[in-house]
Design an enzyme around this catalytic site. Structure first.
Site, mmCIF file in Angstrom:
data_model
loop_
_atom_site.group_PDB
_atom_site.id
_atom_site.type_symbol
_atom_site.label_atom_id
_atom_site.label_comp_id
_atom_site.label_asym_id
_atom_site.label_seq_id
_atom_site.Cartn_x
_atom_site.Cartn_y
_atom_site.Cartn_z
ATOM 1 N N VAL A 1 34.626 36.386 49.409
ATOM 2 C CA VAL A 1 35.396 37.623 49.477
ATOM 3 C C VAL A 1 34.456 38.758 49.107
ATOM 4 O O VAL A 1 33.420 38.544 48.481
ATOM 5 C CB VAL A 1 36.646 37.614 48.558
ATOM 6 C CG1 VAL A 1 37.700 36.648 49.084
ATOM 7 C CG2 VAL A 1 36.288 37.282 47.124
ATOM 8 N N SER A 2 34.825 39.970 49.497
ATOM 9 C CA SER A 2 33.904 41.098 49.366
ATOM 10 C C SER A 2 33.874 41.742 47.994
ATOM 11 O O SER A 2 32.893 42.374 47.624
ATOM 12 C CB SER A 2 34.234 42.155 50.415
ATOM 13 O OG SER A 2 34.061 41.604 51.695
#
Length: 188
Positions: A8-9
């Site tokens: 995930v970012s």
């Protein structure tokens, strides 16, 4: 062996959806990290790539979890092919990259995913520009200012207590401490 990779970012985002899907698909070992896809270094992905051996399968929830640009994805695919590693993506359908058709489909979808990221980025920039034109400001909202905590922070800071001790004593974050010191006119 089937390996999984989830990413995930941001630290605020949750990996559970990806990890659950990868486990359900048969991954025995899953590497995960929380960092932007634009990051040049992805330590967990690099560690995973070092673990992969001939005949292994690397599985991701979605292509954009593995890389943000078509060039990056195609380079990884080439590396997998050279090392006889199979690749599968759950969201875009199951790819068998050992076949010419599977490889062609992978490359087409990699290009489309890269385009999707670019379009999203452009929309975000356009939206921010439009908001600024209307006088809106972006960014994190200013936190509340607690004058008594700020005064206490200044006192403790001037006594040269360690920063970690000040933040723990006042139950504030490091950034809040520095904001209080700045607003109270304390120079480093």
């Amino acid at each position: 062996m089937i390996f999984g990779y989830a990413r995930v970012s941001t630290k605020d985002q949750n990996l559970d959806l990806q990890i659950d899907a990868l486990k359900k698909a048969g991954c025995k070992e899953i590497y995960s990290e929380k960092l932007s896809g634009r990051s040049k270094k992805k330590p967990k992905l690099e560690e995973l790539l070092g673990q992969l051996r001939e005949g292994d399968i690397l599985m991701v929830y979605s292509l954009d979890r593995l890389g943000r640009t078509s060039k990056e994805l195609i380079n990884l695919l080439s590396e997998f092919k050279e090392r006889s590693i199979q690749f599968k993506s759950l969201q875009e359908g199951v790819f068998d990259t050992t076949s010419a058709m599977g490889e062609a489909v992978f490359q087409i979808i990699a290009i489309l995913k890269a385009m999707e990221v670019q379009v999203l980025s452009e929309r975000t920039k356009d939206g921010l520009t439009a908001a600024r034109a209307r006088g809106k400001k972006g960014g994190r909202p200013k936190g509340s200012y607690n004058k008594s905590k700020a005064a206490a922070a200044v006192t403790l800071y001037q006594r040269e207590l360690p920063i970690s001790e000040i933040t723990e004593t006042l139950q504030i974050s490091r950034s809040t401490l520095y904001e209080y010191l700045r607003r109270e006119g304390v120079k480093d």
